[in-house]
Enzyme design. Structure first.
Site, PDB file in Angstrom:
ATOM      1  N   CYS A 120       8.702  64.847  12.519  1.00  0.00           N
ATOM      2  CA  CYS A 120       7.354  64.391  12.453  1.00  0.00           C
ATOM      3  C   CYS A 120       6.674  64.044  13.980  1.00  0.00           C
ATOM      4  O   CYS A 120       5.492  64.426  14.262  1.00  0.00           O
ATOM      5  CB  CYS A 120       7.109  63.161  11.534  1.00  0.00           C
ATOM      6  SG  CYS A 120       7.300  63.548   9.995  1.00  0.00           S
ATOM      7  N   GLY A 162      24.726  69.980   4.270  1.00  0.00           N
ATOM      8  CA  GLY A 162      24.940  69.873   5.782  1.00  0.00           C
ATOM      9  C   GLY A 162      23.654  69.369   6.231  1.00  0.00           C
ATOM     10  O   GLY A 162      23.527  69.648   7.588  1.00  0.00           O
ATOM     11  N   ASN A 192      19.707  73.804   4.678  1.00  0.00           N
ATOM     12  CA  ASN A 192      20.514  72.919   4.293  1.00  0.00           C
ATOM     13  C   ASN A 192      19.727  71.927   3.418  1.00  0.00           C
ATOM     14  O   ASN A 192      18.800  71.157   3.796  1.00  0.00           O
ATOM     15  CB  ASN A 192      21.151  72.114   5.404  1.00  0.00           C
ATOM     16  CG  ASN A 192      21.889  73.063   6.302  1.00  0.00           C
ATOM     17  OD1 ASN A 192      22.525  74.184   5.742  1.00  0.00           O
ATOM     18  ND2 ASN A 192      21.980  72.931   7.541  1.00  0.00           N
ATOM     19  N   HIS A 241      16.071  76.953   9.193  1.00  0.00           N
ATOM     20  CA  HIS A 241      16.733  77.400  10.585  1.00  0.00           C
ATOM     21  C   HIS A 241      16.455  79.050  10.694  1.00  0.00           C
ATOM     22  O   HIS A 241      16.793  79.760   9.366  1.00  0.00           O
ATOM     23  CB  HIS A 241      18.259  77.302  10.366  1.00  0.00           C
ATOM     24  CG  HIS A 241      18.861  75.802  10.463  1.00  0.00           C
ATOM     25  ND1 HIS A 241      19.298  75.121  11.521  1.00  0.00           N
ATOM     26  CD2 HIS A 241      18.778  74.874   9.385  1.00  0.00           C
ATOM     27  CE1 HIS A 241      19.401  74.044  11.177  1.00  0.00           C
ATOM     28  NE2 HIS A 241      19.358  73.617   9.782  1.00  0.00           N
ATOM     29  N   HIS A 288      13.104  71.721   6.957  1.00  0.00           N
ATOM     30  CA  HIS A 288      13.195  72.791   8.320  1.00  0.00           C
ATOM     31  C   HIS A 288      13.983  74.170   7.720  1.00  0.00           C
ATOM     32  O   HIS A 288      14.843  73.934   7.020  1.00  0.00           O
ATOM     33  CB  HIS A 288      13.472  72.164   9.315  1.00  0.00           C
ATOM     34  CG  HIS A 288      14.950  71.624   9.249  1.00  0.00           C
ATOM     35  ND1 HIS A 288      15.169  70.342   8.886  1.00  0.00           N
ATOM     36  CD2 HIS A 288      16.186  72.146   9.528  1.00  0.00           C
ATOM     37  CE1 HIS A 288      16.535  70.136   8.743  1.00  0.00           C
ATOM     38  NE2 HIS A 288      17.139  71.219   9.193  1.00  0.00           N
ATOM     39  N   HIS A 315      13.725  66.130   7.124  1.00  0.00           N
ATOM     40  CA  HIS A 315      12.181  66.805   7.313  1.00  0.00           C
ATOM     41  C   HIS A 315      12.584  68.306   6.942  1.00  0.00           C
ATOM     42  O   HIS A 315      13.277  68.746   7.788  1.00  0.00           O
ATOM     43  CB  HIS A 315      11.643  66.359   8.363  1.00  0.00           C
ATOM     44  CG  HIS A 315      10.237  66.815   8.808  1.00  0.00           C
ATOM     45  ND1 HIS A 315       9.233  66.151   9.197  1.00  0.00           N
ATOM     46  CD2 HIS A 315       9.805  68.259   8.718  1.00  0.00           C
ATOM     47  CE1 HIS A 315       8.054  67.089   9.192  1.00  0.00           C
ATOM     48  NE2 HIS A 315       8.488  68.284   8.804  1.00  0.00           N
ATOM     49  N   HIS A 353       5.324  66.010   6.176  1.00  0.00           N
ATOM     50  CA  HIS A 353       6.879  65.420   5.877  1.00  0.00           C
ATOM     51  C   HIS A 353       7.301  65.668   4.311  1.00  0.00           C
ATOM     52  O   HIS A 353       6.716  64.973   3.778  1.00  0.00           O
ATOM     53  CB  HIS A 353       7.079  63.900   6.234  1.00  0.00           C
ATOM     54  CG  HIS A 353       8.397  63.308   6.021  1.00  0.00           C
ATOM     55  ND1 HIS A 353       9.436  63.423   6.945  1.00  0.00           N
ATOM     56  CD2 HIS A 353       9.111  62.856   5.183  1.00  0.00           C
ATOM     57  CE1 HIS A 353      10.595  62.956   6.836  1.00  0.00           C
ATOM     58  NE2 HIS A 353      10.221  62.641   5.556  1.00  0.00           N
ATOM     59  N   ASP A 379      15.986  74.978  18.315  1.00  0.00           N
ATOM     60  CA  ASP A 379      17.042  73.835  17.928  1.00  0.00           C
ATOM     61  C   ASP A 379      17.687  73.264  19.356  1.00  0.00           C
ATOM     62  O   ASP A 379      18.079  74.180  20.175  1.00  0.00           O
ATOM     63  CB  ASP A 379      18.133  74.535  16.978  1.00  0.00           C
ATOM     64  CG  ASP A 379      18.777  73.298  16.251  1.00  0.00           C
ATOM     65  OD1 ASP A 379      18.959  73.627  15.072  1.00  0.00           O
ATOM     66  OD2 ASP A 379      19.512  72.759  17.134  1.00  0.00           O
TER      67      ASP A 379
HETATM   68  P1  5GP Z   1      19.881  70.216   9.361  1.00  0.00           P
HETATM   69  O1  5GP Z   1      21.552  70.036   9.551  1.00  0.00           O
HETATM   70  O2  5GP Z   1      19.528  68.972   9.051  1.00  0.00           O
HETATM   71  O3  5GP Z   1      19.685  71.554   8.606  1.00  0.00           O
HETATM   72  O4  5GP Z   1      19.674  70.927  11.093  1.00  0.00           O
HETATM   73  C1  5GP Z   1      19.220  69.910  12.066  1.00  0.00           C
HETATM   74  C2  5GP Z   1      19.217  70.802  13.077  1.00  0.00           C
HETATM   75  O5  5GP Z   1      18.179  69.912  14.187  1.00  0.00           O
HETATM   76  C3  5GP Z   1      20.218  70.826  13.840  1.00  0.00           C
HETATM   77  O6  5GP Z   1      20.715  72.102  14.041  1.00  0.00           O
HETATM   78  C4  5GP Z   1      20.132  70.152  15.188  1.00  0.00           C
HETATM   79  O7  5GP Z   1      20.870  70.691  16.175  1.00  0.00           O
HETATM   80  C5  5GP Z   1      18.938  69.930  15.105  1.00  0.00           C
HETATM   81  N1  5GP Z   1      18.008  68.878  16.051  1.00  0.00           N
HETATM   82  C6  5GP Z   1      18.466  67.625  15.838  1.00  0.00           C
HETATM   83  N2  5GP Z   1      17.553  66.666  16.385  1.00  0.00           N
HETATM   84  C7  5GP Z   1      16.706  67.527  17.401  1.00  0.00           C
HETATM   85  C8  5GP Z   1      15.777  67.180  18.054  1.00  0.00           C
HETATM   86  O8  5GP Z   1      15.507  66.044  18.335  1.00  0.00           O
HETATM   87  N3  5GP Z   1      15.133  68.230  18.907  1.00  0.00           N
HETATM   88  C9  5GP Z   1      15.419  69.523  18.273  1.00  0.00           C
HETATM   89  N4  5GP Z   1      14.608  70.649  18.780  1.00  0.00           N
HETATM   90  N5  5GP Z   1      16.334  69.819  17.565  1.00  0.00           N
HETATM   91  C10 5GP Z   1      17.121  68.807  17.001  1.00  0.00           C
HETATM   92 ZN    ZN Z   2       9.069  64.108   9.185  1.00  0.00          ZN
END
Ligand code: 5GP
Ligand code: ZN
Length: 110
Positions: free
Chosen positions: A8, A91, A85, A100, A98, A96, A47, A31
């Site tokens: 957010c 994982g 995920n 990948h 997203h 929030h 969100h 990422d």
């Molecule tokens: P999740 O495991 O929740 O699907 O993926 C979260 C992703 O967000 C991870 O691949 C991690 O590297 C990335 N990430 C976490 N914090 C930040 C951040 O502050 N900025 C950016 N650009 N990516 C982030």
């Molecule tokens: Zn959010």
């Protein structure tokens, strides 16, 4: 806007990110810890904590964004991978929604 949510804050330009696409409803940024040469996070600005908590109409909006970004990065023909995920056991670390988007090397099959 969820006050403690980093994505957010990125969407609200309160935290920096390498943003590669933005419109009224969505934001796409790199990422911070990439798993492939191209590793983007495609987010609604609104969100929603998980995939299952996301209203279904948000997903075609994100599909349109991915279509545009894939064309912009010229990976629409060569191919890419999308991952969501869902929940800690899936994982998920950032709660929030997203997607990948991974590309830039030959990704193996499952
Ligand atoms: P999740 O495991 O929740 O699907 O993926 C979260 C992703 O967000 C991870 O691949 C991690 O590297 C990335 N990430 C976490 N914090 C930040 C951040 O502050 N900025 C950016 N650009 N990516 C982030
Ligand atoms: Zn959010």
């Amino acid at each position: 806007m969820s006050p403690d949510c980093i994505f957010c804050k990125i969407a609200g330009r309160q935290e920096p990110a390498d943003i590669i696409y933005e419109d009224e409803e969505a934001i796409v940024f790199k990422d911070i810890n990439p798993s492939a040469p191209i590793h983007l996070l495609v987010c609604p600005k609104e969100h929603y904590s998980t995939f299952l908590k996301t209203p279904p109409e948000v997903l075609p909006m994100l599909q349109d964004v991915i279509r545009k970004v894939a064309k912009q990065l010229e990976i629409d023909e060569s191919g890419f991978r999308m991952i969501i995920n869902n929940g800690r056991g899936g994982g998920q670390i950032i709660f929030h929604l997203h997607i990948h988007l991974l590309a830039g090397k030959r990704l193996g099959g499952f």
